[in-house]
Scaffold this active site. Structure first.
Site, mmCIF file in Angstrom:
data_model
loop_
_atom_site.group_PDB
_atom_site.id
_atom_site.type_symbol
_atom_site.label_atom_id
_atom_site.label_comp_id
_atom_site.label_asym_id
_atom_site.label_seq_id
_atom_site.Cartn_x
_atom_site.Cartn_y
_atom_site.Cartn_z
ATOM 1 N N LYS A 199 0.837 -1.204 0.000
ATOM 2 C CA LYS A 199 0.000 0.000 0.000
ATOM 3 C C LYS A 199 0.868 1.248 0.000
ATOM 4 C CE LYS A 199 -2.068 2.537 3.187
ATOM 5 N NZ LYS A 199 -2.015 3.833 2.507
ATOM 6 N N GLU A 273 10.182 0.542 10.326
ATOM 7 C CA GLU A 273 11.148 1.638 10.178
ATOM 8 C C GLU A 273 10.376 2.910 10.502
ATOM 9 O OE1 GLU A 273 12.733 4.625 9.152
ATOM 10 O OE2 GLU A 273 12.869 4.032 7.038
ATOM 11 N N CYS A 307 13.264 10.364 7.429
ATOM 12 C CA CYS A 307 13.288 9.807 8.794
ATOM 13 C C CYS A 307 14.656 10.042 9.410
ATOM 14 C CB CYS A 307 13.018 8.318 8.772
ATOM 15 S SG CYS A 307 11.581 7.893 7.829
ATOM 16 N N GLU A 408 9.397 14.364 16.328
ATOM 17 C CA GLU A 408 9.827 14.480 14.935
ATOM 18 C C GLU A 408 8.971 15.522 14.209
ATOM 19 O OE1 GLU A 408 9.068 10.993 12.491
ATOM 20 O OE2 GLU A 408 11.058 11.223 11.621
HETATM 21 P P1 ADP Z 1 2.452 10.258 8.457
HETATM 22 O O1 ADP Z 1 1.854 10.588 9.782
HETATM 23 O O2 ADP Z 1 3.795 10.799 8.250
HETATM 24 O O3 ADP Z 1 1.553 10.478 7.280
HETATM 25 P P2 ADP Z 1 1.784 7.512 8.767
HETATM 26 O O4 ADP Z 1 2.504 6.623 9.710
HETATM 27 O O5 ADP Z 1 0.411 7.970 9.145
HETATM 28 O O6 ADP Z 1 2.744 8.714 8.476
HETATM 29 O O7 ADP Z 1 1.667 6.837 7.341
HETATM 30 C C1 ADP Z 1 2.586 5.934 6.773
HETATM 31 C C2 ADP Z 1 1.830 4.854 6.038
HETATM 32 O O8 ADP Z 1 1.039 4.147 6.979
HETATM 33 C C3 ADP Z 1 0.843 5.370 4.990
HETATM 34 O O9 ADP Z 1 0.812 4.439 3.904
HETATM 35 C C4 ADP Z 1 -0.480 5.357 5.718
HETATM 36 O O10 ADP Z 1 -1.614 5.238 4.878
HETATM 37 C C5 ADP Z 1 -0.324 4.103 6.571
HETATM 38 N N1 ADP Z 1 -1.177 4.068 7.768
HETATM 39 C C6 ADP Z 1 -1.636 5.105 8.504
HETATM 40 N N2 ADP Z 1 -2.400 4.664 9.530
HETATM 41 C C7 ADP Z 1 -2.428 3.306 9.441
HETATM 42 C C8 ADP Z 1 -3.030 2.273 10.207
HETATM 43 N N3 ADP Z 1 -3.776 2.531 11.275
HETATM 44 N N4 ADP Z 1 -2.812 0.992 9.825
HETATM 45 C C9 ADP Z 1 -2.039 0.703 8.762
HETATM 46 N N5 ADP Z 1 -1.455 1.634 7.993
HETATM 47 C C10 ADP Z 1 -1.627 2.922 8.317
#
Ligand code: ADP
Length: 505
Positions: A199, A273, A307, A408
């Site tokens: 994804k 990561e 990161c 961060e």
């Molecule tokens: P940021 O806050 O920098 O956008 P995220 O950790 O929210 O970073 O997002 C990184 C990835 O994780 C994206 O592909 C996002 O769609 C996905 N993501 C966000 N929330 C969830 C969740 N609850 N479960 C699985 N994947 C998630």
């Protein structure tokens, strides 16, 4: 900071028409999900818009995947694994990976432009990303050849240790290096013999979709399945799916912890990561001019959306004035503007939401008594007002336990601390929850070695930053993650170990 409006190539109208023209040229035809080798709409029929962070315009409407789509993707991946991929030889998989690398290189300019439109990174940065993307596929094509099995024989028995793929792995990637992060995950997973449900981040789904258009005829159907959509809707069902045998995630620590909790229910292996708040330590012998170059690159590359960005500077008092003066000049001398313009040094952040997050930290830093040596706000430039821009920012005078220092920010914001006592400085440098990376600037090998060992982090740079080699494992200490990416070690994270003992009596 150079103002974009100083320059006609960065006027609002020119930027807008340049972006529309580029979008017409490179936005992929297919913006559905790629499942089982076919382009498929979401089961719900819904879509979401991905925006150009430079102009605020919609680039494309993309399928808004959900649990039902993840089910379909996982099923397609198992079918591909059982019917074909599990039986491929190492050389067959190697040929696939090498062909992907070649095609990424053939299409590098187009993919880079697409990445710039969707993410906001400068074209120069996006070109570098395409180089590392191809390099990942090529590296793991070679790594497949390394025989990681063992045998052991004793009195009356023969023992064998083999590495088997998990089958279907779930991979969730972030928006800061969209295609490169996909390659960090896909290349080792496929090399080890797995099929993937991957994804991309909702902010930047386009380059991975375009990659599948480019390599769809090389990768057998169902081996790579791309589910697009939001984290809670499309990511969560991947991380909770009973038939996904391994999860690899790159993103925020908050979501990483949730993924780990979800994985506990099915005792699924995870590689995480996560975030960073990496210290840059400058010793008293450093050449200020060279230090400034390295520090500016450490924090401002990719608009600070890395990161591993060096976001806390610990500069020795003896060189502090010279280094800070140089940094101020570097920050103010950067051309902030259209990332498609070759003259631009710093593009926009990925989204309005990310700008707001950064601004909240800057506001809180102001309240915490920070002095801004540069930046601190959006650039004062009408041409950029519809984009997600933040000026390169240097902050001094915050307590080290302030939230803007501890958390961060993921933007072009560097916090500065002066030091004289080495032990006190190292204590502060390590006084964060993160431990992804760190760096030291010195010409003294003993100082370099000592500081590299003293920083609690998984990746240390000496007199450089961001440079990575596919052979060097990358990953975090403390709350920055679990497991490693890059390097042959990663194949261990995409395989499970089986011992077979033959009784010979
Ligand atoms: P940021 O806050 O920098 O956008 P995220 O950790 O929210 O970073 O997002 C990184 C990835 O994780 C994206 O592909 C996002 O769609 C996905 N993501 C966000 N929330 C969830 C969740 N609850 N479960 C699985 N994947 C998630």
């Amino acid at each position: 900071m150079s103002s974009a409006s100083d320059d006609v190539s960065q006027s609002k109208e020119t930027i807008l028409s340049r972006h529309r023209e580029a979008a017409a040229e490179v936005v992929p035809d297919h913006t559905q999900m790629y499942i089982g080798g076919e382009w498929q709409a979401a089961a719900s029929g819904e879509t979401f818009d991905t925006l150009d962070p430079t102009t605020g315009e919609v680039l494309a409407s993309v399928a808004r995947g959900g649990a039902e789509d993840v089910d379909r993707a996982v099923e397609a991946a198992w079918e591909a694994f059982d019917e074909e991929w599990a039986d491929t030889t190492e050389s067959e998989r190697q040929a696939v990976l090498l062909e992907i690398a070649d095609r990424v290189e053939e299409h590098a300019e187009e993919l880079a432009k697409l990445e710039t439109l969707d993410n906001g990174k400068t074209l120069m940065e996006a070109r570098i990303d395409m180089g590392s993307t191809a390099e990942q596929f090529r590296y793991f094509a070679g790594a497949i050849e390394i025989d990681r099995g063992q045998t052991e024989s004793g009195d009356g028995y023969h023992g064998q240790v083999i590495k088997e793929p998990y089958g279907v792995v779930g991979q969730i990637i972030p928006w800061n290096f969209p295609l490169t992060m996909a390659s960090w995950k896909l290349a080792p997973a496929l090399a080890a013999g797995n099929c993937s449900v991957i994804k991309p981040a909702e902010q930047t789904p386009l380059s991975l979709l375009r990659l599948m258009e480019i390599v769809g005829d090389v990768v057998p159907d169902g081996v790579v399945n791309v589910v697009t959509g939001y984290g809670e809707e499309a990511g969560e069902p991947i991380s909770t799916h009973e038939d996904v045998r391994k999860i690899a995630f790159t993103g925020s620590t908050t979501v990483g912890k949730q993924i780990m909790r979800n994985a506990a229910d099915t005792v699924t292996d995870v590689t995480l990561e996560l975030g960073g708040k990496s210290p840059i330590v400058v010793h008293e012998d450093a050449d200020p001019h060279e230090a400034v170059e390295t520090i500016a690159f450490a924090i401002f590359a990719n608009t600070g959306e890395c990161c591993e960005a060096g976001s806390r500077l610990f500069v020795h008092e003896d060189v502090a004035d010279a280094v800070l003066e140089g940094l101020q000049g570097a920050a103010e001398g950067m051309t902030v503007g259209d990332p498609l313009d070759e003259e631009t040094d710093l593009g926009p952040k990925v989204s309005r939401e990310q700008v707001e997050r950064t601004m909240e930290y800057l506001e809180s830093a102001k309240e915490g008594g920070a002095e801004f040596l540069a930046g601190g706000d959006a650039p004062d430039d009408e041409a950029l007002e519809d984009g997600c821009f933040v000026a390169p920012t240097l902050v001094e005078g915050l307590d080290h336990d302030h939230e803007a220092v501890q958390e961060e920010i993921f933007g072009p914001v560097l916090e500065v601390f002066r030091w004289e006592d080495y032990d006190e400085m190292i204590e502060l440098a390590n006084d964060v929850d993160y431990g992804l990376a760190g760096g030291v600037i010195t010409n003294d090998i003993e100082k370099a070695d000592r500081t590299a060992r003293d920083i609690e982090a998984g990746y240390i740079w000496v007199n450089t930053w961001h440079e990575m080699s596919p052979g060097l494992p990358y990953g975090g200490y403390k709350q920055s993650g679990i497991g490693r990416e890059m390097s042959v070690d990663t194949l261990d994270h995409y395989t499970q170990t089986k011992s077979i003992k033959y009784g010979l009596d």
